[in-house]
Design a protein around this motif. Structure first.
Motif, short mmCIF file in Angstrom:
data_model
loop_
_atom_site.label_atom_id
_atom_site.label_comp_id
_atom_site.label_asym_id
_atom_site.label_seq_id
_atom_site.Cartn_x
_atom_site.Cartn_y
_atom_site.Cartn_z
N ARG A 188 -6.26 5.79 2.05
CA ARG A 188 -6.66 4.38 2.10
C ARG A 188 -6.61 3.83 3.52
O ARG A 188 -6.40 2.64 3.72
CB ARG A 188 -5.75 3.54 1.20
CG ARG A 188 -5.87 3.90 -0.28
CD ARG A 188 -4.93 3.06 -1.13
NE ARG A 188 -5.04 3.41 -2.54
CZ ARG A 188 -4.31 2.86 -3.50
NH1 ARG A 188 -3.40 1.94 -3.19
NH2 ARG A 188 -4.47 3.23 -4.75
N ASN A 189 -6.80 4.68 4.50
CA ASN A 189 -6.82 4.19 5.87
C ASN A 189 -8.24 3.78 6.26
O ASN A 189 -9.18 3.89 5.47
CB ASN A 189 -6.27 5.26 6.83
CG ASN A 189 -7.02 6.59 6.71
OD1 ASN A 189 -8.20 6.63 6.36
ND2 ASN A 189 -6.33 7.69 7.00
N LYS A 193 -11.06 4.94 3.56
CA LYS A 193 -10.91 4.05 2.41
C LYS A 193 -12.19 3.89 1.60
O LYS A 193 -12.15 3.70 0.38
CB LYS A 193 -10.39 2.68 2.85
CG LYS A 193 -11.36 1.89 3.73
CD LYS A 193 -10.77 0.53 4.08
CE LYS A 193 -11.75 -0.28 4.92
NZ LYS A 193 -11.22 -1.63 5.24
N CYS A 197 -12.78 7.15 -1.45
CA CYS A 197 -12.23 6.49 -2.65
C CYS A 197 -12.61 7.25 -3.93
O CYS A 197 -11.80 7.33 -4.87
CB CYS A 197 -12.66 5.03 -2.71
SG CYS A 197 -14.42 4.75 -2.95
#
Length: 319
Positions: A188-189, A193, A197
């Motif tokens: 989720r950086n 992200k 996903c």
């Protein structure tokens, strides 16, 4: 016995045996390395512009489907040559998909390293966790190793077997692609992200049942059915929708004095605080358990990995 059933069990037995003997030797080419290179190439091309999420979805779905279809086609082609050629390829595929011996060896080396020095322990645990280990304490190094042990018993053993029984060798290899996608781009950086996903969500779905099955098997072999409520309560508190369940089961089993005494292991455990809700506390609880004997009919023997329990001895510097 049904011939088809036997033909399905032979690759499983052969793969287990090879994993137990060889583990993951550096000299042997591994298909996951190929998976990683393919994912990296797709990521460089697709993780840019205004449609990163869409590109990531097509990458994740496409690579998983491609893995399934290619492996299925290769096995069918091998069967045309001779049924035993297909079986031989299946044995090798199962071997590549299991990570039991490697998991045990890596976690054991963490405890041996941290016994030598904290810095050595930090460097060793960095090999198996995905976070900065430079500031971890002695106890946190051990805790991180045990968290990895519990989580990867599911990812590296139970989940591949689950998908093998469901979809055969192609399903097992497709699962490994899902798992590799998540480990490489499922973050989720800022970079992943959007692009990663779909990979992360696919991994959550693929591991949803195996993670819970892992915790159930651990409880089953421990004989402590009362832990079902414990695991159901603490498993859902983890940041991951899946990892918390095997980690909670490991901590719960370690906290059962009666279980360890029944198999000849004297233990000292801290009081179990029902109010404890931090996920690291579960593995921390397990890592503080101690015992005096390593040969046992312990919780993991049913899976062929009874050596895992010997790691607890190293966690407490006991002979």
């Amino acid at each position: 016995m049904d011939t088809e059933l036997v033909m399905g069990l032979i690759p499983l037995a052969g793969g287990f045996l090879l994993d137990k003997i060889l583990g993951d030797p550096l000299w042997l080419p591994h298909p996951v390395v190929g998976f990683g290179k393919l994912i990296s190439r797709c990521e460089r091309r697709g993780n840019q512009g205004a449609h990163r999420r869409r590109n990531g979805a097509w990458t994740a779905i496409g690579l998983v489907v491609l893995t399934f279809l290619v492996s299925k086609g290769l096995l069918e082609a091998a069967a045309l040559l001779h049924p035993w050629v297909k079986i031989a390829l299946s044995v090798v595929a199962v071997f590549y998909c299991l990570a039991g011996k490697t998991l045990i060896d890596e976690v054991r080396m963490v405890f041996e390293a941290v016994d030598a020095s904290l810095e050595a322990g930090r460097k060793q645990v960095a090999r198996i966790v995905g976070r900065d280990t430079s500031s971890l304490t002695d106890q946190e190094v051990r805790t991180a190793a045990l968290e990895t042990l519990a989580e990867n018993l599911s990812d590296g053993v139970i989940a591949p077997l689950f998908w093998y029984f469901l979809l055969g060798v192609p399903g097992m290899l497709a699962y490994k692609m899902v798992n590799t996608l998540d480990s490489m781009i499922g973050y989720r950086n800022a970079r992943y992200k959007d692009f990663g996903c779909w990979a992360a969500r696919m991994d959550d779905v693929a591991n949803y049942l195996p993670a819970r099955l892992t915790s159930l098997l651990m409880i089953l072999v421990s004989g402590r059915w009362s832990l079902l409520k414990f695991v159901a309560h603490y498993g859902q508190m983890h940041a991951s929708p899946n990892s918390g369940y095997p980690e909670a089961a490991l901590a719960g089993i370690a906290a059962q004095e009666a279980f360890f005494r029944s198999i000849g292991m004297p233990v000292r455990i801290p009081a179990l605080s029902c109010g404890r809700q931090d996920e690291a506390g579960l593995a921390d609880l397990a890592s503080r358990c101690s015992y005096g004997r390593t040969r046992t009919i312990g919780t993991f023997r049913v899976l062929g990995y009874d050596d895992i329990l010997a790691i607890y001895q190293l966690a407490n510097n006991e002979e």
